[in-house]
Design a protein around this motif. Structure first.
Motif, mmCIF file in Angstrom:
data_model
loop_
_atom_site.group_PDB
_atom_site.id
_atom_site.type_symbol
_atom_site.label_atom_id
_atom_site.label_comp_id
_atom_site.label_asym_id
_atom_site.label_seq_id
_atom_site.Cartn_x
_atom_site.Cartn_y
_atom_site.Cartn_z
ATOM 1 N N SER A 6 8.457 11.158 -6.643
ATOM 2 C CA SER A 6 8.784 12.495 -6.144
ATOM 3 C C SER A 6 7.531 13.343 -5.948
ATOM 4 C CB SER A 6 9.696 13.202 -7.149
ATOM 5 O OG SER A 6 8.995 13.387 -8.385
ATOM 6 N N GLU A 7 7.726 14.527 -5.355
ATOM 7 C CA GLU A 7 6.626 15.489 -5.202
ATOM 8 C C GLU A 7 6.070 15.880 -6.559
ATOM 9 O OE1 GLU A 7 5.017 16.739 -2.746
ATOM 10 O OE2 GLU A 7 6.218 16.379 -0.944
ATOM 11 N N GLN A 8 6.943 16.060 -7.535
ATOM 12 C CA GLN A 8 6.502 16.440 -8.879
ATOM 13 C C GLN A 8 5.610 15.357 -9.479
ATOM 14 O OE1 GLN A 8 9.554 16.629 -11.970
ATOM 15 N NE2 GLN A 8 8.569 18.437 -12.855
ATOM 16 N N ALA A 9 6.009 14.096 -9.310
ATOM 17 C CA ALA A 9 5.192 12.996 -9.824
ATOM 18 C C ALA A 9 3.849 12.946 -9.100
ATOM 19 C CB ALA A 9 5.936 11.678 -9.666
ATOM 20 N N ALA A 10 3.863 13.163 -7.790
ATOM 21 C CA ALA A 10 2.616 13.151 -7.022
ATOM 22 C C ALA A 10 1.686 14.267 -7.468
ATOM 23 C CB ALA A 10 2.929 13.268 -5.530
ATOM 24 N N ASP A 11 2.249 15.437 -7.754
ATOM 25 C CA ASP A 11 1.434 16.557 -8.239
ATOM 26 C C ASP A 11 0.718 16.179 -9.533
ATOM 27 O OD1 ASP A 11 2.234 18.171 -6.150
ATOM 28 O OD2 ASP A 11 3.797 19.205 -7.297
ATOM 29 N N LEU A 12 1.460 15.549 -10.430
ATOM 30 C CA LEU A 12 0.888 15.184 -11.721
ATOM 31 C C LEU A 12 -0.164 14.083 -11.561
ATOM 32 C CD1 LEU A 12 3.052 14.780 -14.926
ATOM 33 C CD2 LEU A 12 0.821 13.727 -14.648
ATOM 34 N N LEU A 13 0.157 13.069 -10.760
ATOM 35 C CA LEU A 13 -0.794 11.972 -10.556
ATOM 36 C C LEU A 13 -2.103 12.459 -9.952
ATOM 37 C CD1 LEU A 13 1.243 8.908 -9.199
ATOM 38 C CD2 LEU A 13 0.540 9.410 -11.538
ATOM 39 N N ALA A 14 -2.017 13.449 -9.079
ATOM 40 C CA ALA A 14 -3.220 13.949 -8.415
ATOM 41 C C ALA A 14 -4.238 14.487 -9.411
ATOM 42 C CB ALA A 14 -2.846 15.029 -7.405
ATOM 43 N N GLN A 15 -3.767 14.896 -10.577
ATOM 44 C CA GLN A 15 -4.678 15.405 -11.602
ATOM 45 C C GLN A 15 -5.443 14.275 -12.290
ATOM 46 O OE1 GLN A 15 -2.600 18.141 -14.295
ATOM 47 N NE2 GLN A 15 -1.072 18.507 -12.693
ATOM 48 N N VAL A 25 -0.663 9.929 -2.125
ATOM 49 C CA VAL A 25 -1.256 8.912 -2.997
ATOM 50 C C VAL A 25 -2.585 8.433 -2.411
ATOM 51 C CG1 VAL A 25 -0.966 6.554 -3.858
ATOM 52 C CG2 VAL A 25 0.948 8.164 -3.954
ATOM 53 N N ARG A 26 -2.600 8.223 -1.117
ATOM 54 C CA ARG A 26 -3.823 7.736 -0.472
ATOM 55 C C ARG A 26 -4.931 8.794 -0.460
ATOM 56 N NH1 ARG A 26 -3.670 3.041 1.433
ATOM 57 N NH2 ARG A 26 -1.817 1.933 2.134
ATOM 58 N N ALA A 27 -4.551 10.060 -0.581
ATOM 59 C CA ALA A 27 -5.517 11.154 -0.461
ATOM 60 C C ALA A 27 -6.600 11.090 -1.523
ATOM 61 C CB ALA A 27 -4.788 12.499 -0.517
ATOM 62 N N TRP A 28 -6.306 10.556 -2.706
ATOM 63 C CA TRP A 28 -7.353 10.453 -3.722
ATOM 64 C C TRP A 28 -7.974 9.053 -3.765
ATOM 65 C CZ3 TRP A 28 -2.280 11.409 -5.802
ATOM 66 C CH2 TRP A 28 -1.694 10.326 -6.460
ATOM 67 N N GLY A 29 -7.671 8.241 -2.751
ATOM 68 C CA GLY A 29 -8.319 6.937 -2.641
ATOM 69 C C GLY A 29 -7.618 5.801 -3.350
ATOM 70 N N ALA A 30 -6.374 6.024 -3.800
ATOM 71 C CA ALA A 30 -5.655 4.967 -4.508
ATOM 72 C C ALA A 30 -5.303 3.820 -3.576
ATOM 73 C CB ALA A 30 -4.377 5.533 -5.128
ATOM 74 N N LYS A 31 -5.336 2.613 -4.119
ATOM 75 C CA LYS A 31 -4.841 1.441 -3.412
ATOM 76 C C LYS A 31 -3.345 1.325 -3.695
ATOM 77 C CE LYS A 31 -8.943 0.517 -2.012
ATOM 78 N NZ LYS A 31 -9.308 0.874 -0.612
ATOM 79 N N VAL A 32 -2.604 0.893 -2.687
ATOM 80 C CA VAL A 32 -1.147 0.832 -2.785
ATOM 81 C C VAL A 32 -0.678 -0.617 -2.833
ATOM 82 C CG1 VAL A 32 1.030 1.354 -1.611
ATOM 83 C CG2 VAL A 32 -0.829 3.043 -1.637
ATOM 84 N N ILE A 33 0.125 -0.926 -3.845
ATOM 85 C CA ILE A 33 0.735 -2.244 -4.001
ATOM 86 C C ILE A 33 2.243 -2.078 -3.923
ATOM 87 C CG2 ILE A 33 1.043 -4.213 -5.558
ATOM 88 C CD1 ILE A 33 -1.607 -3.619 -6.811
ATOM 89 N N ALA A 34 2.925 -3.038 -3.306
ATOM 90 C CA ALA A 34 4.381 -2.960 -3.229
ATOM 91 C C ALA A 34 4.983 -4.354 -3.298
ATOM 92 C CB ALA A 34 4.819 -2.263 -1.939
ATOM 93 N N SER A 35 6.202 -4.421 -3.814
ATOM 94 C CA SER A 35 6.887 -5.699 -4.006
ATOM 95 C C SER A 35 7.747 -6.072 -2.807
ATOM 96 C CB SER A 35 7.791 -5.638 -5.246
ATOM 97 O OG SER A 35 7.029 -5.434 -6.410
ATOM 98 N N ALA A 36 7.701 -7.365 -2.466
ATOM 99 C CA ALA A 36 8.548 -7.921 -1.411
ATOM 100 C C ALA A 36 9.280 -9.129 -1.958
ATOM 101 C CB ALA A 36 7.702 -8.322 -0.201
ATOM 102 N N THR A 37 10.551 -9.251 -1.603
ATOM 103 C CA THR A 37 11.327 -10.414 -2.029
ATOM 104 C C THR A 37 11.634 -11.348 -0.869
ATOM 105 O OG1 THR A 37 13.465 -9.313 -1.704
ATOM 106 C CG2 THR A 37 12.411 -9.042 -3.858
ATOM 107 N N THR A 38 11.272 -10.936 0.348
ATOM 108 C CA THR A 38 11.446 -11.771 1.542
ATOM 109 C C THR A 38 10.238 -11.591 2.445
ATOM 110 O OG1 THR A 38 12.539 -10.028 2.840
ATOM 111 C CG2 THR A 38 13.967 -11.446 1.480
ATOM 112 N N VAL A 39 10.095 -12.497 3.403
ATOM 113 C CA VAL A 39 8.999 -12.387 4.369
ATOM 114 C C VAL A 39 9.152 -11.100 5.182
ATOM 115 C CG1 VAL A 39 7.911 -13.448 6.388
ATOM 116 C CG2 VAL A 39 8.703 -14.884 4.505
#
Length: 355
Positions: free
Chosen positions: A116-125, A146-160
């Motif tokens: 959420s936006e609230q979680a993003a606000d906290l993470l940005a700190q 998330v990308r604004a502070w340079g974080a790399k993004v990982i996500a799960s896939a269960t199919t191609v």
């Protein structure tokens, strides 16, 4: 550049090994221990409120400057359905009576919250260097934050198909979650479980389909499993179940006993505990109600009604009503510190990365 080296450079880690984020089973202590050993420790955040999340992030920052991962869910909260909730509580009625629980006193609760936006606000700190997502990705505006502070993004896939979509949306690394994996399935394009594959079938197909590092997950509990995943093209491995007996794990005594017993070889995908398919050790409620019963309401609304049964049974040392999350291979579980287990798992990684 070798796939494993590419992954390590991207994430800033020494070992292409990720400790799976396991909501409700661990906190910052495990993430810190794994990261200290050179792999990527993970903090599951889906069950943490703002104060708890802040506390855990601060603990990690105070303990280490090593890279770490924070994980969030991306589900769409469903509208409560009173008739569905009533049917679920009726199903559980005999168990309430058995354990002396008054269902009238059981409140409703979401159980797990999406990013959420609230979680993003906290993470940005705190600017965590890696952020991972389960059940797809957040809306573009949140992902951009998330990308604004340079974080790399990982996500799960269960199919191609899911992997291709995630790559198109800009995920930096894709986790190929095989059907053997413990905990919640990460599917988000289709609820059809017949579309799901085992890890060693899924990984090479995703590797051929996208130009992103692919992490193998599911059924990997020892160095031999890691080696097998690397042999079919994975850039690294994600391991979860093997860490559950480590002292940093926060699971119950009943869960620990189940993982250490012969019954751990019998797991099933079940909707009973949260409303969404997740793999755990078969216990009494799964056997008696049916693993994929349609009685529970939609994820995560099923959690509230079964939680008191779990608490009452665990107080008596029983896991009859507990989500005993586990992958199909619990043979690698060891009651040793998480950092030590990480170093043992790294043996296979070094064999595939000659000096």
């Amino acid at each position: 550049m070798a796939a494993t080296d590419r992954l390590c450079e991207l994430l800033g880690i020494e070992l292409p090994l990720i400790q799976a984020p396991m909501a409700g089973a661990q906190g910052s202590a495990m993430a810190i221990a794994v990261s200290s050993a050179g792999a990527l420790g993970s903090l599951p955040c889906a069950m943490l409120g703002p104060d708890a999340l802040r506390s855990e992030l601060q603990a990690i920052r105070d303990a280490s400057s090593r890279p770490f991962n924070v994980n969030f869910f991306c589900h769409v909260p469903p509208e409560p359905d009173a008739s569905r909730e009533a049917r679920w509580r009726e199903t559980l009625g005999p168990y309430y009576a058995e354990l002396g629980i008054d269902p009238a006193g059981i409140g409703a609760g979401a159980g797990r919250l999406p990013f959420s936006e609230q979680a993003a606000d906290l993470l940005a700190q705190y600017r965590p260097p890696v952020v991972s997502f389960h059940f797809g990705l957040p809306v573009p505006a949140l992902l951009q934050r998330v990308r604004a502070w340079g974080a790399k993004v990982i996500a799960s896939a269960t199919t191609v198909e899911e992997a291709c979509w995630l790559a198109e949306q800009g995920a930096d690394v894709i986790i190929a979650q095989g059907l053997e994996a413990g905990g919640h399935r990460g599917h988000f394009m289709s609820d059809d479980l017949t579309r799901q594959m085992g890890t060693l079938a899924l990984v090479p197909q995703i590797v051929r389909a996208i130009d992103k590092p692919v992490i193998a997950a599911g059924g990997i509990a020892d160095s031999q499993g890691i080696a097998a995943a690397l042999d079919v093209g994975a850039a690294g491995a994600q391991v979860g179940t093997a860490y559950l007996l480590c002292p940093e794990s926060t699971i119950s005594a009943a869960h620990r006993a189940a993982l250490a017993g012969e019954g751990a070889r019998h797991t099933a995908l079940t909707r009973l505990f949260t409303g969404r398919p997740a793999r755990g050790i078969v216990n009494r409620i799964i056997r008696e109600v049916g693993a994929m019963s349609d009685a529970p309401p939609e994820f995560p609304l099923a959690t509230a009604a079964i939680a008191p049964l779990r608490a009452a049974a665990e107080a008596q040392g029983s896991g009859d009503f507990s989500p005993l999350w586990s992958g199909q291979n619990a043979s690698g579980c060891k009651p040793i510190p998480a950092a030590q287990l990480t170093r043992e798992l790294a043996a296979a990684l070094r064999a595939h990365r000659p000096a």
